[in-house]
Scaffold this active site. Structure first.
Site, PDB file in Angstrom:
ATOM      1  CG  HIS A  25      47.731  35.571  44.014  1.00  0.00           C
ATOM      2  ND1 HIS A  25      46.427  36.144  44.010  1.00  0.00           N
ATOM      3  CD2 HIS A  25      48.360  36.254  43.428  1.00  0.00           C
ATOM      4  CE1 HIS A  25      46.406  37.124  43.353  1.00  0.00           C
ATOM      5  NE2 HIS A  25      47.760  37.488  43.102  1.00  0.00           N
ATOM      6  CG  HIS A  37      51.356  38.376  42.869  1.00  0.00           C
ATOM      7  ND1 HIS A  37      50.716  38.266  41.982  1.00  0.00           N
ATOM      8  CD2 HIS A  37      52.676  38.429  42.787  1.00  0.00           C
ATOM      9  CE1 HIS A  37      51.671  37.688  40.879  1.00  0.00           C
ATOM     10  NE2 HIS A  37      52.677  37.656  41.314  1.00  0.00           N
ATOM     11  CG  ASP A  48      48.458  42.752  44.513  1.00  0.00           C
ATOM     12  OD1 ASP A  48      49.449  42.117  44.619  1.00  0.00           O
ATOM     13  OD2 ASP A  48      47.679  43.065  43.793  1.00  0.00           O
ATOM     14  CG  HIS A  49      45.866  39.537  45.980  1.00  0.00           C
ATOM     15  ND1 HIS A  49      44.457  39.305  45.465  1.00  0.00           N
ATOM     16  CD2 HIS A  49      46.438  40.141  44.905  1.00  0.00           C
ATOM     17  CE1 HIS A  49      44.426  39.876  44.530  1.00  0.00           C
ATOM     18  NE2 HIS A  49      45.481  40.428  43.860  1.00  0.00           N
ATOM     19  CG  HIS A  95      47.800  35.210  38.592  1.00  0.00           C
ATOM     20  ND1 HIS A  95      47.189  36.301  38.129  1.00  0.00           N
ATOM     21  CD2 HIS A  95      48.460  36.010  39.840  1.00  0.00           C
ATOM     22  CE1 HIS A  95      47.852  37.556  38.352  1.00  0.00           C
ATOM     23  NE2 HIS A  95      48.420  37.238  39.522  1.00  0.00           N
ATOM     24  CG  ASP A 132      44.987  38.519  41.042  1.00  0.00           C
ATOM     25  OD1 ASP A 132      43.923  39.297  41.538  1.00  0.00           O
ATOM     26  OD2 ASP A 132      45.915  39.587  40.976  1.00  0.00           O
ATOM     27  CG  HIS A 178      42.479  42.816  40.842  1.00  0.00           C
ATOM     28  ND1 HIS A 178      43.155  42.646  39.720  1.00  0.00           N
ATOM     29  CD2 HIS A 178      43.274  42.527  41.863  1.00  0.00           C
ATOM     30  CE1 HIS A 178      44.399  42.293  40.120  1.00  0.00           C
ATOM     31  NE2 HIS A 178      44.372  42.155  41.495  1.00  0.00           N
TER      32      HIS A 178
END
Lengths: 315, 315
Positions: free
Chosen positions: A62, A64, A66-67, A140, A211, A277
């Site tokens: 996804h 975000h 941090d990914h 999510h 996530d 995670h």
């Protein structure tokens, strides 16, 4: 043949002293399959001695930061090292705009082609001769995907002694038997494959959650997997706290606790579960592990640079 | 009062096991001034215990990925931690498009205002009550800047015993003297500031090169600095090799060797030189240090998390 799984980053959202941002690498033969690509991934690859020149596919779950924020630096370093081999990047809609905007705003010249695949539907997203990768929608804050690497069944084990005993001479007839054909021996006797070849062996299957709150789509995707890598951002104890804390509720509603991840592993009948995670609030993972173990015993908590070997013997 | 300089990343282009991508932090009173913002900077800040909520200015030297790709993750983490204080970001033209494109393509909500300043001209780019930051153009592959943090002279030291002896009573007259005014004592005697206040003390000055070949503009910018932080990507030995190696020539033409950096330090009459931005080919920095030391003795090579305290006593 075996598959090696290396955890390059096991933190959630914010890195810690001991945990980098999310990324898991699967080394299969001469190929790297990366799942998520958090900031700092290129340095984690250097530390784990994962090369930059191999055949490689990156699957992002996804959009975000941090990914995905490790991707630009990885592309730059690969170019500085003169990578020429194509790189495949899979992700939700938006991954193309992200990569293209970086190429427009940050100065570097790609030395290799990138193929970007935006995934709009569940199902097989990448088909190779020996495996495919399947995606499933998860739940999510924003559109998100889980992935499963599913090896195709391998040919059964050929028994050369038995073949000889049945009068099949070494050579092309052996190969035809192994590939499922009946053959005739020089003396005219028919030998069937099942007489000299064991049943096809299922390949290795690895599922990665990204996530998500607990979801049946992931349990289905992970069915019978040798390994399920599942997020476990917050501990079960936070479910109670979330009843009085609106912010905690907002976070926990879109993530999974150890018990929830373990429940998915149980439903999916996977062989092994690894939690990853983890929120930066957990200095030790002991409590999370205990929570999961009550429901699914074969579970561990990932650490950065943890390596797991999966071979057909495990299957 | 002292200023603390912390090296968060000291590699060039590609990180190594021991060196992260470029970033230097200057802690001054309650404020952080960051010079360059390489990928992984947020995690380096956590390791060095540099907070995310302070007053902060980020100065980027140029738009190469290794100098700016830490910014998106830093902005995201600050937001996840509910920063509310404004963040100032300075850089060459292009820094705004980069930040805005990240905000459009990667999902996160800023919890604080960002002020972006694109620097088009040399000179003072930021003026504060106690210091200013000055930029100078340098010579690199793309438009690039060097910066100097220049503290304004501090008031001279006030001598209360002398003031009392001259008949100036404690109170507003003392303050007026310290700020350079003549005063009249209650008995009508005139006291001049220089009778009770020492000469103003020059503030601390720190210059940061960014990526550049040796250039006079930087020597001028760094003049009399207490500390010059200068890139030193490749060793002097590569100058020779570049004569036969077109690729090495292309790299070395836009960077500095230890001798070249030391020459700038000597010309600028700085007090101390720190070399940083080392190519990943150098496992040990010993040789680079020797090359610089021949020309400028007060030199060191930066390491990640190296800290330097500068106080007026050093000046």
């Amino acid at each position: 043949m075996s598959i090696q799984v290396i955890f390059l980053g096991t933190a959630a959202s914010i890195p810690t002293v001991s945990r980098a941002l999310p990324s898991v690498v699967v080394k299969r033969k001469n190929e790297i399959l990366m799942f998520d690509c958090g900031e700092g991934v290129q340095r984690q690859m250097i530390k784990a001695r994962v090369g930059f020149h191999r055949k490689m596919k990156i699957f992002t779950t996804h959009m975000h930061g941090d990914h995905v924020l490790g991707l630009p630096g990885l592309l730059q370093t690969m170019s500085l090292l003169d990578r020429t081999q194509r790189l495949e990047v899979y992700g939700p809609v938006g991954i193309r705009a992200f990569i293209e905007s970086i190429q427009l705003t940050v100065q570097f010249v790609l030395t290799f082609p990138i193929e970007i695949y935006e995934i709009e539907n569940e199902g097989v997203v990448c088909e190779e001769r020996e495996y495919h990768v399947q995606a499933a929608r998860t739940i999510h804050m924003i559109p998100s995907l889980a992935y499963a690497l599913i090896e195709k069944p391998r040919l059964g084990r050929f028994n050369p002694e038995k073949a000889k005993a049945l009068g099949v001479p070494e050579g092309p007839l052996w190969s035809r038997l192994q590939h499922g054909e009946k053959v005739k021996t020089p003396t005219g006797k028919v030998v069937k494959p099942e007489e000299v070849v064991s049943a096809p062996r299922p390949g290795i299957k690895i599922a990665y959650s990204g996530d998500t709150r607990p979801t049946r789509s992931l349990a289905r995707l992970a069915e019978n997997a040798d390994l399920l890598i599942h997020e476990s951002t917050l501990g079960d104890e936070m479910l109670k706290r979330a009843q009085e804390d609106a912010r905690m509720l907002a976070i926990i509603k879109i993530h999974s606790t150890p018990s929830q991840a373990a429940e998915i592993a149980r439903k999916a009948k996977v062989k092994r579960l690894i939690l990853t995670h983890l929120s930066s609030r957990y200095k030790s993972a002991e409590r999370l592990l205990e929570q999961a173990r009550k429901i699914f015993p074969n579970v561990d908590v990932a650490e950065d640079f943890m390596k797991i070997e999966l071979s057909l013997g495990d299957a």
